[in-house]
Motif scaffolding. Sequence first.
Motif, short mmCIF file in Angstrom:
data_model
loop_
_atom_site.label_atom_id
_atom_site.label_comp_id
_atom_site.label_asym_id
_atom_site.label_seq_id
_atom_site.Cartn_x
_atom_site.Cartn_y
_atom_site.Cartn_z
N TYR A 78 0.83 -1.20 0.00
CA TYR A 78 0.00 0.00 0.00
C TYR A 78 0.86 1.26 0.00
O TYR A 78 1.99 1.26 0.51
CB TYR A 78 -0.90 0.02 1.24
N SER A 79 0.31 2.32 -0.54
CA SER A 79 0.93 3.64 -0.44
C SER A 79 -0.17 4.68 -0.27
O SER A 79 -1.30 4.48 -0.70
CB SER A 79 1.82 3.94 -1.65
N VAL A 80 0.19 5.78 0.37
CA VAL A 80 -0.77 6.83 0.65
C VAL A 80 -0.84 7.75 -0.58
O VAL A 80 0.18 8.20 -1.10
CB VAL A 80 -0.36 7.63 1.91
N SER A 81 -2.05 8.01 -1.03
CA SER A 81 -2.27 8.88 -2.19
C SER A 81 -2.16 10.35 -1.78
O SER A 81 -2.08 10.67 -0.59
CB SER A 81 -3.67 8.62 -2.76
N ALA A 83 -4.54 12.46 -1.89
CA ALA A 83 -5.74 12.74 -1.10
C ALA A 83 -5.57 12.26 0.34
O ALA A 83 -6.02 12.91 1.29
CB ALA A 83 -6.96 12.08 -1.73
N GLY A 84 -4.91 11.12 0.52
CA GLY A 84 -4.65 10.60 1.86
C GLY A 84 -3.70 11.49 2.63
O GLY A 84 -3.90 11.76 3.82
N LYS A 85 -2.68 11.99 1.96
CA LYS A 85 -1.73 12.90 2.61
C LYS A 85 -2.43 14.19 3.00
O LYS A 85 -2.21 14.72 4.10
CB LYS A 85 -0.55 13.18 1.69
N SER A 86 -3.29 14.66 2.13
CA SER A 86 -4.05 15.88 2.42
C SER A 86 -4.97 15.68 3.62
O SER A 86 -5.06 16.55 4.50
CB SER A 86 -4.85 16.28 1.18
N ALA A 87 -5.64 14.53 3.68
CA ALA A 87 -6.53 14.23 4.81
C ALA A 87 -5.74 14.16 6.11
O ALA A 87 -6.20 14.64 7.15
CB ALA A 87 -7.28 12.93 4.56
N LEU A 88 -4.55 13.57 6.07
CA LEU A 88 -3.70 13.50 7.26
C LEU A 88 -3.26 14.89 7.70
O LEU A 88 -3.27 15.21 8.89
CB LEU A 88 -2.46 12.65 6.99
N GLN A 89 -2.87 15.72 6.75
CA GLN A 89 -2.45 17.08 7.08
C GLN A 89 -3.59 17.87 7.70
O GLN A 89 -3.41 18.60 8.67
CB GLN A 89 -1.91 17.79 5.84
#
Length: 112
Positions: A78-81, A83-89
Amino acid sequence: MKGSNLGEFEELVLLMVMILQEEAYVLKIQEELHAQTGRKVAMGALHTTLSRLTSKDFLTSVFTGATQERGGRRKRVYSVSAAGKSALQEATAIRKTLLDQVPNYAWQVRYI
Protein backbone atom coordinates in the motif's frame (compact mmCIF):
# COMPACT_ATOMS: atom_id res chain seq x y z
CA MET A 1 -13.60 11.09 -3.07
CA LYS A 2 -15.95 9.41 -0.59
CA GLY A 3 -15.95 10.98 2.88
CA SER A 4 -12.84 12.81 3.94
CA ASN A 5 -13.13 12.32 7.71
CA LEU A 6 -10.54 10.09 9.32
CA GLY A 7 -11.16 7.91 12.32
CA GLU A 8 -8.37 7.48 14.87
CA PHE A 9 -7.48 3.98 13.66
CA GLU A 10 -7.59 5.07 10.01
CA GLU A 11 -5.17 7.85 10.87
CA LEU A 12 -2.79 5.37 12.52
CA VAL A 13 -2.94 3.06 9.51
CA LEU A 14 -2.23 5.89 7.06
CA LEU A 15 0.72 7.03 9.16
CA MET A 16 2.07 3.48 9.37
CA VAL A 17 1.81 3.06 5.60
CA MET A 18 3.78 6.28 5.15
CA ILE A 19 6.40 5.12 7.64
CA LEU A 20 6.80 1.64 6.13
CA GLN A 21 6.93 2.84 2.49
CA GLU A 22 7.67 -0.19 0.24
CA GLU A 23 7.27 -2.53 3.23
CA ALA A 24 3.64 -1.46 3.79
CA TYR A 25 1.90 -4.82 3.39
CA VAL A 26 -0.75 -6.16 5.75
CA LEU A 27 1.34 -8.36 8.04
CA LYS A 28 4.08 -5.75 8.42
CA ILE A 29 1.52 -3.01 9.11
CA GLN A 30 -0.08 -5.21 11.78
CA GLU A 31 3.28 -6.00 13.41
CA GLU A 32 4.43 -2.38 13.42
CA LEU A 33 1.14 -1.07 14.80
CA HIS A 34 1.53 -3.49 17.70
CA ALA A 35 5.22 -2.67 18.20
CA GLN A 36 4.73 1.09 18.14
CA THR A 37 1.34 1.52 19.80
CA GLY A 38 0.94 -1.63 21.88
CA ARG A 39 -2.39 -2.32 20.16
CA LYS A 40 -3.10 -5.84 19.00
CA VAL A 41 -4.97 -5.40 15.75
CA ALA A 42 -7.06 -8.22 14.30
CA MET A 43 -6.18 -9.02 10.70
CA GLY A 44 -9.85 -8.65 9.70
CA ALA A 45 -10.05 -5.17 11.22
CA LEU A 46 -6.91 -4.15 9.38
CA HIS A 47 -8.17 -5.52 6.05
CA THR A 48 -11.48 -3.68 6.53
CA THR A 49 -9.70 -0.42 7.31
CA LEU A 50 -7.32 -0.75 4.36
CA SER A 51 -10.29 -1.44 2.09
CA ARG A 52 -12.20 1.56 3.46
CA LEU A 53 -9.18 3.85 3.01
CA THR A 54 -8.77 2.58 -0.54
CA SER A 55 -12.44 3.26 -1.32
CA LYS A 56 -11.99 6.81 0.07
CA ASP A 57 -9.07 7.16 -2.40
CA PHE A 58 -6.63 7.69 0.49
CA LEU A 59 -4.62 4.55 -0.36
CA THR A 60 -3.46 2.82 -3.50
CA SER A 61 -1.90 -0.62 -3.75
CA VAL A 62 0.13 -2.79 -6.09
CA PHE A 63 1.01 -6.46 -6.01
CA THR A 64 4.65 -7.49 -5.81
CA GLY A 65 5.97 -10.48 -7.72
CA ALA A 66 5.45 -13.96 -6.31
CA THR A 67 8.34 -15.32 -4.24
CA GLN A 68 9.48 -18.78 -3.15
CA GLU A 69 9.56 -17.76 0.51
CA ARG A 70 5.87 -16.84 0.30
CA GLY A 71 4.93 -20.10 -1.39
CA GLY A 72 4.49 -18.43 -4.75
CA ARG A 73 2.12 -15.78 -3.39
CA ARG A 74 2.32 -12.06 -4.05
CA LYS A 75 2.16 -9.25 -1.49
CA ARG A 76 -0.15 -6.26 -1.79
CA VAL A 77 1.88 -3.17 -0.92
CA TYR A 78 0.00 0.00 0.00
CA SER A 79 0.93 3.64 -0.44
CA VAL A 80 -0.77 6.83 0.65
CA SER A 81 -2.27 8.88 -2.19
CA ALA A 82 -2.17 12.66 -2.48
CA ALA A 83 -5.74 12.74 -1.10
CA GLY A 84 -4.65 10.60 1.86
CA LYS A 85 -1.73 12.90 2.61
CA SER A 86 -4.05 15.88 2.42
CA ALA A 87 -6.53 14.23 4.81
CA LEU A 88 -3.70 13.50 7.26
CA GLN A 89 -2.45 17.08 7.08
CA GLU A 90 -5.97 18.38 7.68
CA ALA A 91 -6.51 16.06 10.66
CA THR A 92 -3.14 17.09 12.10
CA ALA A 93 -3.94 20.79 11.68
CA ILE A 94 -7.32 20.40 13.40
CA ARG A 95 -5.77 18.52 16.33
CA LYS A 96 -3.01 21.12 16.67
CA THR A 97 -5.51 23.99 16.60
CA LEU A 98 -7.58 22.36 19.33
CA LEU A 99 -4.58 21.37 21.45
CA ASP A 100 -3.21 24.91 21.26
CA GLN A 101 -6.46 26.17 22.83
CA VAL A 102 -6.21 23.96 25.92
CA PRO A 103 -5.00 26.07 28.86
CA ASN A 104 -1.82 24.78 30.51
CA TYR A 105 -3.56 24.32 33.85
CA ALA A 106 -6.05 21.92 32.24
CA TRP A 107 -3.24 19.35 31.79
CA GLN A 108 -2.59 19.20 35.53
CA VAL A 109 -4.12 16.37 37.50
CA ARG A 110 -6.98 17.50 39.67
CA TYR A 111 -8.58 15.61 42.51
CA ILE A 112 -12.16 16.51 43.24
